[in-house]
Each structure stands twice: as structure tokens, then as C-alpha cells.
Design a protein around this motif. Structure first.
Motif, mmCIF file in Angstrom:
data_model
loop_
_atom_site.group_PDB
_atom_site.id
_atom_site.type_symbol
_atom_site.label_atom_id
_atom_site.label_comp_id
_atom_site.label_asym_id
_atom_site.label_seq_id
_atom_site.Cartn_x
_atom_site.Cartn_y
_atom_site.Cartn_z
ATOM 1 N N ASP A 68 0.831 -1.199 0.000
ATOM 2 C CA ASP A 68 0.000 0.000 0.000
ATOM 3 C C ASP A 68 0.869 1.253 0.000
ATOM 4 O O ASP A 68 1.681 1.457 0.900
ATOM 5 N N ASN A 69 0.726 2.054 -1.047
ATOM 6 C CA ASN A 69 1.506 3.298 -1.183
ATOM 7 C C ASN A 69 3.006 3.051 -1.134
ATOM 8 O O ASN A 69 3.758 3.798 -0.507
ATOM 9 N N ASN A 70 3.428 2.003 -1.801
ATOM 10 C CA ASN A 70 4.848 1.664 -1.866
ATOM 11 C C ASN A 70 5.355 1.997 -3.266
ATOM 12 O O ASN A 70 4.905 1.424 -4.256
ATOM 13 N N ASN A 71 6.285 2.935 -3.367
ATOM 14 C CA ASN A 71 6.780 3.345 -4.679
ATOM 15 C C ASN A 71 8.084 2.653 -5.061
ATOM 16 O O ASN A 71 8.797 3.109 -5.967
ATOM 17 N N THR A 107 4.781 1.913 -8.451
ATOM 18 C CA THR A 107 4.151 2.267 -7.183
ATOM 19 C C THR A 107 2.896 1.441 -6.996
ATOM 20 O O THR A 107 2.024 1.405 -7.875
ATOM 21 N N ARG A 109 -0.577 0.053 -4.822
ATOM 22 C CA ARG A 109 -1.635 0.401 -3.882
ATOM 23 C C ARG A 109 -2.591 -0.784 -3.773
ATOM 24 O O ARG A 109 -2.698 -1.599 -4.696
ATOM 25 N N GLU A 158 1.271 1.018 -10.641
ATOM 26 C CA GLU A 158 1.517 1.929 -11.758
ATOM 27 C C GLU A 158 2.998 1.850 -12.106
ATOM 28 O O GLU A 158 3.859 2.169 -11.278
#
Length: 208
Positions: A68-71, A107, A109, A158
Motif C-alpha cells: 500500500d503506497n509503496n513506490n 508504485t 496500492r 503503476e
């Protein structure tokens, strides 16, 4: 980043095609300096100039905590590959390995609810719609699907950077190149034949 000598670098479109045609990928993240990896099928889509990979892992898989929200997510896609014997060359050389592979960074999510349902529906259509009596989403008992969805965690990545490697004997002379293709085409291994097919396509003028 993966090391790819200039002569073996794929262009963007070739790399995306490898991702689409070899979509059972390796998902890699890091949790407290420890690498985590899961082999998982993905759906690759292009939307308004961007590329996305969607998939899911088991709810019990601790890698879910890193999605989650890891780029800093890495996906590795492996295309066909083959051992290349130096006995196929004219001159004295060492053997090598030919391969197609793509590393895609992005990234991530978490997705859930209708978005997860849509992702699963798309994947089922991809793998089932062409089959006789294929099991697409609307053929399942809704209660079964509801229970099964509780056992997974969906995600979307993404893609922000793609690096593709096509190390396929580009450095060999015409005689060696044709010899490699001929030897690989004798193989009973599908991947080795696929390497030969790829090589033929790249240098069609040698095989007229």
C-alpha cells in the motif's frame, strides 16, 4: 536497476509485449530490509499513456503489508531462454545463455470492493472466455465469490520504469547465428524453440 549492455536493451514496446505475453511474474518488495517475493499472475493494461499491472496475493501472505503506497515495487517478467553451446560456433568460444526478461518498477496500492471485483473479472475473461464452457465471473455462485474474495488482497501497480533485456546472440556472426537457430529448432523444449523463433524474426534476411 538491472545491468543490460547497450546491444541487448529492448525498446519500450518490445518490453511491454514481453510483460503481456509472460504475465506470470515475480513480485518483489522489501520489509524492514528483508526482500519478499511472490510468484503471481498479472493483468497488464495501458491507459492514457500509462501502464498498470493488477493482481492479487493470498490474504495470509505477509507481503501484503508492503503493497500500500509503496513506490519501490519490482516486477520481473521472464520470457523464453536457452543454453547456447559453444560447439555451435565456428571458432573457439565459451558457452552462454540467451534470454528475454523485463524488470518493471512502480508504485503499488491496495484495491478492494468493486475495483478488486473488476480486476478479477478481467483476469477470468482473459484466461477463460476463449474456452468452451469457460468459467467467467457471472458463471460462479455469488456467495462462493464473496467468500473467496475474503481470502485475497488485490493490488494495482503503476509502472514508472521499464528495463528490458534481450540477450539473443546479437553479437554472433551470420554463420554462428544461423547455426544457433538450427540447433535450437531441433529441441523438444518449447522455450528453446521460442528462442529460435525470436531470433529468426529479428534477422529474417538470413533465413530466406
Amino acid at each position: 536497476m538491472v545491468y543490460i549492455p547497450k546491444q541487448y536493451r529492448m525498446n519500450h514496446d518490445e518490453a511491454v509485449q514481453i510483460m503481456k505475453s509472460n504475465s506470470f511474474a515475480l513480485l518483489i518488495t522489501v520489509n524492514e530490509h528483508r526482500p519478499l517475493a511472490t510468484h503471481t499472475p498479472l493483468e497488464i493494461r495501458e491507459d492514457e499513456g500509462k501502464i498498470y499491472a493488477t493482481g492479487h496475493i493470498a490474504y495470509g501472505n505477509m507481503q501484503k503489508k508492503t503493497l500500500d503506497n509503496n513506490n519501490d515495487v519490482l516486477l520481473i517478467f521472464q520470457g523464453p531462454h536457452a543454453y547456447i553451446s559453444s560447439s555451435w560456433y565456428q571458432g573457439e568460444e565459451v558457452p552462454t545463455w540467451d534470454y528475454l526478461a523485463v524488470h518493471a518498477y512502480g508504485t503499488a496500492r491496495i484495491i478492494f470492493g468493486d475495483e478488486l471485483k473488476s480486476s478479477l473479472d478481467t483476469m477470468l475473461k482473459h484466461y477463460e472466455s476463449h474456452r468452451e464452457d469457460g468459467r467467467t465471473w457471472d458463471t460462479f455462485d455469488p456467495e462462493l465469490l464473496k467468500r473467496e474474495m475474503k481470502g485475497i488482497v488485490g493490488f494495482e501497480i503503476e509502472i514508472t520504469s521499464i528495463q528490458g533485456a534481450a540477450k539473443m546472440s546479437q553479437n554472433r556472426n551470420e554463420t554462428d547465428y544461423k547455426s544457433i537457430v538450427a540447433e535450437l529448432e531441433k529441441s523438444h523444449k518449447q522455450e528453446e524453440v521460442q528462442v529460435a523463433q525470436w531470433m529468426r524474426e529479428q534477422r529474417k534476411e538470413l533465413f530466406k
